[in-house]
Design a protein around this motif. Structure first.
Motif, PDB file in Angstrom:
ATOM      1  N   UNK A   1      -8.465 -32.548 -13.209  1.00 34.81           N
ATOM      2  CA  UNK A   1      -8.384 -33.989 -13.043  1.00 34.81           C
ATOM      3  C   UNK A   1      -7.688 -34.604 -14.243  1.00 34.81           C
ATOM      4  N   UNK A   2      -8.074 -34.191 -15.465  1.00 36.45           N
ATOM      5  CA  UNK A   2      -7.437 -34.747 -16.655  1.00 36.45           C
ATOM      6  C   UNK A   2      -5.952 -34.438 -16.684  1.00 36.45           C
ATOM      7  N   UNK A   3      -5.590 -33.222 -16.258  1.00 34.16           N
ATOM      8  CA  UNK A   3      -4.183 -32.855 -16.251  1.00 34.16           C
ATOM      9  C   UNK A   3      -3.411 -33.708 -15.250  1.00 34.16           C
ATOM     10  N   UNK A   4      -4.023 -33.983 -14.134  1.00 32.91           N
ATOM     11  CA  UNK A   4      -3.369 -34.820 -13.129  1.00 32.91           C
ATOM     12  C   UNK A   4      -3.153 -36.225 -13.679  1.00 32.91           C
ATOM     13  N   UNK A   5      -4.161 -36.771 -14.358  1.00 33.22           N
ATOM     14  CA  UNK A   5      -4.027 -38.093 -14.954  1.00 33.22           C
ATOM     15  C   UNK A   5      -2.973 -38.095 -16.044  1.00 33.22           C
ATOM     16  N   UNK A   6      -2.935 -37.046 -16.842  1.00 33.83           N
ATOM     17  CA  UNK A   6      -1.904 -36.963 -17.886  1.00 33.83           C
ATOM     18  C   UNK A   6      -0.516 -36.889 -17.268  1.00 33.83           C
ATOM     19  N   UNK A   7      -0.404 -36.113 -16.198  1.00 34.95           N
ATOM     20  CA  UNK A   7       0.889 -35.983 -15.523  1.00 34.95           C
ATOM     21  C   UNK A   7       1.336 -37.338 -14.976  1.00 34.95           C
ATOM     22  N   UNK A   8       0.411 -38.049 -14.350  1.00 36.69           N
ATOM     23  CA  UNK A   8       0.724 -39.375 -13.825  1.00 36.69           C
ATOM     24  C   UNK A   8       1.100 -40.311 -14.969  1.00 36.69           C
ATOM     25  N   UNK A   9       0.346 -40.253 -16.057  1.00 36.91           N
ATOM     26  CA  UNK A   9       0.634 -41.094 -17.219  1.00 36.91           C
ATOM     27  C   UNK A   9       2.001 -40.809 -17.807  1.00 36.91           C
ATOM     28  N   UNK A  10       2.340 -39.536 -17.930  1.00 35.83           N
ATOM     29  CA  UNK A  10       3.656 -39.174 -18.472  1.00 35.83           C
ATOM     30  C   UNK A  10       4.768 -39.615 -17.535  1.00 35.83           C
TER      31      UNK A  10
END
Length: 132
Positions: A1-10
């Motif tokens: 989940x955190x990686x998905x949020x980071x990906x979206x943020x980037x």
């Protein structure tokens, strides 16, 4: 989940400036560079909406956060809502904006999160998480 949020943020961090530059370029290309007529200026000033009490409060608290710290801004928010209960429906939105501004100020969600308090439930923390 955190990686998905980071990906979206980037992705947003890359795409948003491009969109803003393009929309600014389009806006500038559509501006009439001839000075506006007096009647156009009067219409433009009449169309400006006055700030609502919640907008004024949010702007004041964001300034407090930038000049002092998020704790001072959250205290100001709690006091304002206590003084004027009509601001309560806007409390969560303002607290989220403060959370996002805290991340912007400190550059990290971990440091911003240290100021989190249960003002308007967990809205400040939600703003930190969304911005971080």
């Amino acid at each position: 989940m955190n990686q998905a949020l980071r990906h979206i943020g980037r992705t947003l961090a890359i795409a948003l400036p491009v969109v803003l530059v393009l929309s600014g370029t389009l806006a500038v290309s559509r501006v009439s560079w001839v000075g506006p007529a007096d009647d156009q200026m009067e219409t433009a000033s009449a169309e400006q909406q006055p700030l609502t009490p919640e907008d004024t409060l949010r702007d004041r608290l964001l300034l407090t956060l930038r000049q002092q710290d998020p704790s001072a801004a959250l205290t100001g928010l709690q006091e304002a809502v206590t003084r004027d209960p009509s601001l309560a429906p806007h409390c969560a939105e303002i607290a989220q904006a403060l959370g996002a501004a805290a991340v912007e100020k400190y550059g990290s969600s971990r440091r911003a999160q240290q100021h989190s308090r249960p003002v308007c439930d967990t809205s400040f923390a939600a703003g930190v998480a969304a911005a971080g």
